[in-house]
Design a protein around this motif. Structure first.
Motif, PDB file in Angstrom:
ATOM      1  N   GLY A  66      -7.987   4.378  -4.102  1.00 50.84           N
ATOM      2  CA  GLY A  66      -9.022   3.560  -3.456  1.00 50.84           C
ATOM      3  C   GLY A  66      -9.493   4.231  -2.176  1.00 50.84           C
ATOM      4  O   GLY A  66     -10.666   4.131  -1.810  1.00 50.84           O
ATOM      5  N   THR A  67      -8.590   4.917  -1.495  1.00 51.86           N
ATOM      6  CA  THR A  67      -8.946   5.626  -0.259  1.00 51.86           C
ATOM      7  C   THR A  67      -9.988   6.701  -0.557  1.00 51.86           C
ATOM      8  O   THR A  67     -10.950   6.889   0.197  1.00 51.86           O
ATOM      9  CB  THR A  67      -7.689   6.264   0.374  1.00 51.86           C
ATOM     10  OG1 THR A  67      -6.667   5.277   0.459  1.00 51.86           O
ATOM     11  CG2 THR A  67      -7.969   6.812   1.745  1.00 51.86           C
ATOM     12  N   ASP A 163     -15.181  -3.155   0.843  1.00 50.91           N
ATOM     13  CA  ASP A 163     -13.830  -2.701   0.494  1.00 50.91           C
ATOM     14  C   ASP A 163     -13.197  -3.853  -0.288  1.00 50.91           C
ATOM     15  O   ASP A 163     -12.700  -4.825   0.284  1.00 50.91           O
ATOM     16  CB  ASP A 163     -13.039  -2.375   1.757  1.00 50.91           C
ATOM     17  CG  ASP A 163     -11.601  -1.943   1.444  1.00 50.91           C
ATOM     18  OD1 ASP A 163     -11.130  -2.206   0.316  1.00 50.91           O
ATOM     19  OD2 ASP A 163     -10.953  -1.365   2.333  1.00 50.91           O
ATOM     20  N   GLN A 166      -8.596  -5.214  -2.704  1.00 52.95           N
ATOM     21  CA  GLN A 166      -7.678  -6.319  -3.039  1.00 52.95           C
ATOM     22  C   GLN A 166      -8.402  -7.467  -3.750  1.00 52.95           C
ATOM     23  O   GLN A 166      -7.837  -8.551  -3.858  1.00 52.95           O
ATOM     24  CB  GLN A 166      -7.068  -6.869  -1.746  1.00 52.95           C
ATOM     25  CG  GLN A 166      -6.328  -5.835  -0.908  1.00 52.95           C
ATOM     26  CD  GLN A 166      -5.551  -6.461   0.248  1.00 52.95           C
ATOM     27  OE1 GLN A 166      -5.552  -7.682   0.435  1.00 52.95           O
ATOM     28  NE2 GLN A 166      -4.866  -5.628   1.013  1.00 52.95           N
ATOM     29  N   SER A 187      -9.246  -0.648  -5.463  1.00 55.97           N
ATOM     30  CA  SER A 187      -8.022   0.140  -5.653  1.00 55.97           C
ATOM     31  C   SER A 187      -7.352  -0.342  -6.934  1.00 55.97           C
ATOM     32  O   SER A 187      -7.404  -1.534  -7.246  1.00 55.97           O
ATOM     33  CB  SER A 187      -7.071  -0.082  -4.474  1.00 55.97           C
ATOM     34  OG  SER A 187      -5.789   0.425  -4.768  1.00 55.97           O
ATOM     35  N   LYS A 192      -1.882  -3.862  -7.041  1.00 56.67           N
ATOM     36  CA  LYS A 192      -3.141  -4.602  -7.087  1.00 56.67           C
ATOM     37  C   LYS A 192      -3.236  -5.496  -8.334  1.00 56.67           C
ATOM     38  O   LYS A 192      -2.515  -5.292  -9.296  1.00 56.67           O
ATOM     39  CB  LYS A 192      -4.328  -3.631  -7.041  1.00 56.67           C
ATOM     40  CG  LYS A 192      -4.325  -2.731  -5.807  1.00 56.67           C
ATOM     41  CD  LYS A 192      -4.408  -3.544  -4.514  1.00 56.67           C
ATOM     42  CE  LYS A 192      -4.574  -2.699  -3.265  1.00 56.67           C
ATOM     43  NZ  LYS A 192      -3.488  -1.776  -2.958  1.00 56.67           N
TER      44      LYS A 192
END
Ligand SMILES: Cc1ncc(COP(=O)(O)O)c(C=O)c1O
Length: 431
Positions: A66-67, A163, A166, A187, A192
């Motif tokens: 996800g980053t 973002d 989550q 992510s 998750k």
């Protein structure tokens, strides 16, 4: 004699993620194909097409984290050295690191204490001529208050990045997280609601942003969505690359096996989210009248997916005179002793954590006081993040990363309620 037995019996928790025959079949199929990677691998393209459809976005690129997807979004927004990106003070550190990865300055805004998300009314004061984008984080599975944020972005010509690491399946006024801004990331790391180990998704309905993110994902080479037409799956990793470096890039492509697992997990996601919602609603209903406990408040225009169930604690209402963090730690230990899976997730607002408080960045003043800025970025002031600090001092998360509430039966939730009520009926005796 009071019983010393744990309220929650051993062996009743379900570990996350839940792996089924469908998962095994999908991963075996991928393995047997002997195609392990490639930007047009069948599992990768399958995962991207299916996730795009599920979210409701035109383009989807799967990544190895996800980053990585966040960094692609920041790059696609053409955020550059010394620029500024606004984000909440309470989020996972990856949100801010992605901004630093493009030599830009993360500018933190305090949260709304009820939703734990960025407070839209505090954004305007942080906008400067260097501001290029806002990252709205949908923390713990609940969407940020997007409409006023969108309005600010439109007025100041800023791109809006969601973002949604989550928040797979969360909705805002009936619209899904991932479709609310210019770009979004998810992510699929193991904890998750959509778990595959390590990985992520970048999604957008904007062709130019998708094109830039696509190049960034694979070394900044001249990759084009049209290249897929050149692929023959008997030569799965040949023929597609332009071999011309046209911009900076990285290696953010995932392998085929994680993509395969993500596809089968995606088929189970709606049912898993429904289980999380049922458990979240049950805990809320059962705990809302216990003095000293404040379950998460979900605004009527949003549906959460309870990636994390954060329980706020109020020592005074529980009849205890103790600093909030001391009370939190005692309650956490007492609940764990009763067999409740619970944990802390983040203990300090990001701007008060060493790396961001000291503005270390990449050293030599970069990016906080670099040649691209006429003046240094202001240092974070603790009083600007009072809501985030107060929340983190006075709350804990029910469920752990390995045993989150999304995986648990209602029976486990019933035991949790019993254990929590037991701890709170004698909470004064903990001090
Ligand atoms: C809010 C948020 N943003 C970004 C990330 C980064 O995702 P990943 O761990 O897949 O790199 C996470 C991961 O926990 C997250 O919670």
């Amino acid at each position: 004699m009071p019983s010393t037995a744990k309220t929650v019996p051993d062996g009743i928790h379900t570990m996350w993620p839940i792996i089924t025959e469908d998962d095994k079949k999908q991963v075996m199929e991928s393995l047997e194909s002997r195609i392990l990677t490639g930007p047009y691998g069948p599992q990768l393209r399958g995962a991207e097409t299916e996730f795009a459809q599920w979210v409701g976005a035109k383009h989807c690129l799967m990544t190895n984290s996800g980053t990585a997807a966040l960094h692609m979004a920041v790059e696609a927004a053409q955020v550059g050295p010394g620029d500024e990106v606004i984000l909440p003070s309470f989020t996972f550190l990856a949100t801010a690191l992605a901004v630093l990865h493009n030599n830009a300055v993360p500018v933190f805004v305090d949260i709304d204490p009820d939703t734990f998300n960025i407070d839209p009314s505090k954004i305007k004061a942080k906008i400067t001529p260097r501001t290029k984008a806002v990252i709205a984080v949908h923390l713990h599975g609940l969407c940020a208050d997007i409409d006023p944020i969108k309005e600010i972005c439109a007025r100041h010509n800023l791109l809006l990045i969601e973002d949604a690491a989550q928040a797979h399946g969360a909705t805002y006024k009936g619209r899904k997280a991932g479709t609310l801004g210019d770009m979004a990331i998810f992510s699929v790391q193991a904890s998750k609601n959509l778990p595959c180990g390590e990985g992520g998704f970048f999604v957008t309905s904007n062709d130019a942003l998708a094109d830039r993110a696509n190049k960034m994902r694979l070394f900044g080479q001249d990759a084009s969505f049209e290249d897929e037409k050149l692929i023959n799956l008997n030569w799965p990793i040949d023929r597609f690359r332009g071999f011309e470096s046209i911009m900076g890039g990285w290696q953010y492509l995932p392998g085929e096996l994680p993509a395969a697992l993500t596809r089968s997990q995606l088929r189970a996601l709606d049912a898993h989210n429904e289980n999380a919602r049922r458990n979240g609603r049950f805990l809320t209903e059962q705990l809302k009248d216990v003095p000293g406990l404040i379950p998460p408040r979900i605004p009527a225009d949003r549906e959460t997916v309870y990636h994390k169930f954060r329980l706020r604690l109020d020592p005074a209402a529980a009849g205890v005179d103790a600093p909030p963090a001391v009370f939190r730690d005692k309650v956490l230990a007492a609940l764990q002793a009763e067999g409740v899976e619970c944990c802390l997730w983040e203990t300090k607002p990001l701007p008060l954590q060493k790396y961001f408080a000291e503005q270390t960045g990449y050293g030599r003043g970069c990016p906080y006081n670099c040649a691209h800025r006429s003046e240094p970025a202001p240092k974070p002031q603790p009083e600007d993040y009072a809501n985030a600090k107060s929340l983190l001092d006075s709350s804990l998360v029910l469920g752990s990363h390995s045993y989150p509430i999304i995986a648990q039966s209602i029976e486990v939730m019933e035991y949790y309620v019993k254990a929590i009520k037991k701890v709170f009926s004698g909470v004064k005796n903990l001090f």
